[in-house]
Design a protein around this motif. Structure first.
Motif, PDB file in Angstrom:
ATOM      1  N   LEU A 131       0.829  -1.203   0.000  1.00 37.26           N
ATOM      2  CA  LEU A 131       0.000   0.000   0.000  1.00 37.26           C
ATOM      3  C   LEU A 131       0.865   1.255   0.000  1.00 37.26           C
ATOM      4  N   LEU A 132       1.901   1.267   0.822  1.00 36.27           N
ATOM      5  CA  LEU A 132       2.763   2.443   0.884  1.00 36.27           C
ATOM      6  C   LEU A 132       3.386   2.743  -0.473  1.00 36.27           C
ATOM      7  N   VAL A 133       3.905   1.727  -1.154  1.00 39.48           N
ATOM      8  CA  VAL A 133       4.520   1.945  -2.459  1.00 39.48           C
ATOM      9  C   VAL A 133       3.492   2.492  -3.450  1.00 39.48           C
ATOM     10  N   ALA A 162      15.556   5.389   6.397  1.00 41.42           N
ATOM     11  CA  ALA A 162      16.992   5.092   6.370  1.00 41.42           C
ATOM     12  C   ALA A 162      17.757   6.016   5.416  1.00 41.42           C
ATOM     13  N   ARG A 163      19.057   6.169   5.699  1.00 43.82           N
ATOM     14  CA  ARG A 163      19.945   6.994   4.887  1.00 43.82           C
ATOM     15  C   ARG A 163      20.936   6.119   4.123  1.00 43.82           C
ATOM     16  N   PRO A 164      21.503   6.643   3.028  1.00 43.84           N
ATOM     17  CA  PRO A 164      22.479   5.850   2.266  1.00 43.84           C
ATOM     18  C   PRO A 164      23.622   5.366   3.146  1.00 43.84           C
ATOM     19  N   GLY A 165      24.035   4.141   2.914  1.00 38.24           N
ATOM     20  CA  GLY A 165      25.123   3.549   3.662  1.00 38.24           C
ATOM     21  C   GLY A 165      24.685   2.721   4.849  1.00 38.24           C
ATOM     22  N   SER A 166      23.413   2.856   5.269  1.00 42.89           N
ATOM     23  CA  SER A 166      22.924   2.067   6.398  1.00 42.89           C
ATOM     24  C   SER A 166      22.368   0.739   5.893  1.00 42.89           C
ATOM     25  N   LYS A 167      22.315  -0.227   6.777  1.00 40.22           N
ATOM     26  CA  LYS A 167      21.834  -1.548   6.369  1.00 40.22           C
ATOM     27  C   LYS A 167      20.345  -1.547   6.046  1.00 40.22           C
ATOM     28  N   SER A 168      19.602  -0.541   6.534  1.00 42.82           N
ATOM     29  CA  SER A 168      18.157  -0.474   6.274  1.00 42.82           C
ATOM     30  C   SER A 168      17.831   0.260   4.978  1.00 42.82           C
ATOM     31  N   TYR A 169      18.821   0.921   4.375  1.00 43.05           N
ATOM     32  CA  TYR A 169      18.592   1.738   3.180  1.00 43.05           C
ATOM     33  C   TYR A 169      18.250   0.859   1.989  1.00 43.05           C
ATOM     34  N   GLY A 170      17.175   1.251   1.284  1.00 45.66           N
ATOM     35  CA  GLY A 170      16.767   0.462   0.131  1.00 45.66           C
ATOM     36  C   GLY A 170      15.587   1.092  -0.578  1.00 45.66           C
ATOM     37  N   ARG A 171      14.797   0.240  -1.212  1.00 45.31           N
ATOM     38  CA  ARG A 171      13.695   0.696  -2.065  1.00 45.31           C
ATOM     39  C   ARG A 171      12.719   1.593  -1.323  1.00 45.31           C
ATOM     40  N   GLN A 177      11.465   9.010   0.420  1.00 45.72           N
ATOM     41  CA  GLN A 177      12.165  10.281   0.543  1.00 45.72           C
ATOM     42  C   GLN A 177      12.250  11.048  -0.773  1.00 45.72           C
ATOM     43  N   TRP A 178      11.944  10.384  -1.866  1.00 45.60           N
ATOM     44  CA  TRP A 178      11.902  11.059  -3.164  1.00 45.60           C
ATOM     45  C   TRP A 178      10.778  12.089  -3.211  1.00 45.60           C
ATOM     46  N   ARG A 179       9.631  11.748  -2.653  1.00 41.58           N
ATOM     47  CA  ARG A 179       8.445  12.592  -2.799  1.00 41.58           C
ATOM     48  C   ARG A 179       7.829  13.047  -1.478  1.00 41.58           C
ATOM     49  N   ALA A 227      15.260  -3.469  -8.938  1.00 41.35           N
ATOM     50  CA  ALA A 227      16.344  -4.304  -9.473  1.00 41.35           C
ATOM     51  C   ALA A 227      17.636  -4.092  -8.696  1.00 41.35           C
ATOM     52  N   ALA A 228      17.913  -2.853  -8.312  1.00 39.58           N
ATOM     53  CA  ALA A 228      19.167  -2.550  -7.630  1.00 39.58           C
ATOM     54  C   ALA A 228      19.257  -3.237  -6.275  1.00 39.58           C
ATOM     55  N   PHE A 229      18.138  -3.323  -5.565  1.00 34.16           N
ATOM     56  CA  PHE A 229      18.172  -3.875  -4.213  1.00 34.16           C
ATOM     57  C   PHE A 229      17.677  -5.313  -4.136  1.00 34.16           C
ATOM     58  N   ASN A 230      17.350  -5.897  -5.274  1.00 32.42           N
ATOM     59  CA  ASN A 230      16.890  -7.277  -5.268  1.00 32.42           C
ATOM     60  C   ASN A 230      17.991  -8.224  -4.801  1.00 32.42           C
ATOM     61  N   GLN A 231      19.219  -7.924  -5.176  1.00 31.98           N
ATOM     62  CA  GLN A 231      20.378  -8.709  -4.751  1.00 31.98           C
ATOM     63  C   GLN A 231      21.434  -7.731  -4.252  1.00 31.98           C
TER      64      GLN A 231
END
Length: 284
Positions: A131-133, A162-171, A177-179, A227-231
Motif C-alpha cells: 500500500l505504501l509503495v 533510512a539513509r544511504p550507507g545504512s543496512k536499512s537503506y533500500g527501495r 524520501q523522493w516525494r 532491481a538494484a536492491f533485489n540482490q
C-alpha cells in the motif's frame, strides 16, 4: 485509561462481538484508546480533512480519529466480523464515519472522499508495504493525500527513513524520501497489542512534498530501485544489466561507478539513472 467517547472499552467490544485477531489477515489489535488517540494526533489537525483509514479492525484508531475531530473517516475493512463494531461507532458519530467492506488493495476510495485527504492506519502487516509503495508512486504528483500516518513493524519503519550507507537503506527509503518528508513519530512495544506480535512497531508520518526532490518517471524509478536492491550483495552493473545492454555506460553518465553497491548510492543519482534510461527508451 481515560474515555475518549461514550462507547465501551475495546476489550468489551471485542468480547461482545467475538473478535479474535486473525494471523491470515495480518491483524494485531491495539486496544489502548489513549494510544490510538495519540496516533491520531500525529496526523495533525483533522477538522477540515477527510481521513482514509485502512484496516480499522474493532475501531480503536477510528475512534481516536473521530474524537480528534476528523471531518469524516472512510474506513476500509476486509474482515466482515468487524463490521458490527464499526457500525456502533458510526451511530455514535452520525454522518462522520463511512465503512467499506472490501480489500484495501482492490478498493478505489476516491469517490467517497473530499480533499484535503489524509491517510492513517494500523496497517495489516501483510499488505502494509505494498500500500505504501502505491501511495508513493502515482504517475501524477502532488498525490490525492496530504499526509500518511501509518503503523508498521519497527524494521519496516526504519527502512522508510533510512539513509544511504545504512543496512536499512533500500527501495522503501528511496521511494518515500523522493516525494515526501518521512519521520518516525512513535514507537510501540509488542505488549501494546492483542495478540502481541513478535516484533516492536512504529508509527511513520509522511508529508507529501509539493514536487519530487529530483525529476524521474515513477514507474522507471521503481523498476530501477527494485532491481538494484533485489540482490544487495551484487555490484550495480550486475544487478541492473537487464535494464539496458549498455548499462555500464549509463551508470557512468549518472555518476555511478559500475562497481558501486546499491546501498551506497544517494537518491539523486538513482533519479539521474532513471532519467537516462527513460531518454534511451524514447530514442528511435
Amino acid at each position: 485509561m481515560s474515555a475518549i467517547d461514550t462507547l465501551p472499552p475495546l476489550r468489551a467490544v471485542i468480547a461482545a462481538h467475538g473478535l479474535s485477531a486473525r494471523k491470515a489477515l495480518g491483524q494485531n489489535f491495539l486496544l489502548d484508546l489513549n494510544l490510538t488517540s495519540k496516533i491520531a494526533r500525529q496526523a495533525g489537525d483533522l477538522a477540515q480533512c477527510d481521513v482514509l483509514e485502512i484496516g480499522p479492525g474493532p475501531g480503536g484508531l477510528t475512534r481516536g480519529l473521530l474524537a480528534e475531530g476528523a471531518r469524516k473517516v472512510l474506513a476500509v475493512e476486509k474482515d466482515a466480523r468487524c463490521l458490527p463494531a464499526l457500525a456502533e461507532i458510526a451511530a455514535a458519530y452520525p454522518g462522520r464515519l463511512e465503512v467499506i467492506h472490501g480489500d484495501a488493495l482492490e478498493v478505489d476510495p476516491l469517490a467517497h472522499l473530499t480533499p484535503p485527504i489524509r491517510i492513517a492506519g494500523n496497517l495489516p502487516y501483510n499488505i502494509g508495504t505494498e500500500l505504501l509503495v502505491r501511495w508513493l508512486t502515482p504517475k501524477a504528483w502532488p498525490p490525492v493525500w496530504d499526509s500518511l500516518t501509518l503503523m508498521f513493524q519497527r524494521e519496516v519503519a526504519e527502512r522508510i527513513v533510512a539513509r544511504p550507507g545504512s543496512k536499512s537503506y533500500g527501495r522503501l527509503a528511496l521511494l518515500a524520501q523522493w516525494r515526501a518528508e518521512a519521520r518516525i513519530v512513535m514507537s510501540l512495544p509488542p505488549e501494546a497489542f492483542t495478540p502481541p506480535p513478535k516484533v516492536s512497531s512504529a508509527v511513520v508520518h509522511l508529508t507529501a512534498l509539493p514536487e519530487p526532490r529530483h525529476p524521474a518517471d515513477p514507474a522507471i524509478l521503481s523498476r530501477v530501485v527494485a532491481a538494484a536492491f533485489n540482490q544487495r550483495r551484487k555490484m550495480l552493473r550486475a544487478s541492473l544489466k537487464g535494464l539496458a545492454p549498455n548499462i555500464a555506460d549509463i551508470l557512468e553518465q549518472a555518476g555511478i561507478a559500475p562497481t558501486d553497491r546499491a546501498e551506497q548510492i544517494p537518491l539523486e543519482r538513482f533519479c539521474a539513472l532513471a532519467r537516462l534510461l527513460e531518454d534511451q527508451a524514447a530514442k528511435p
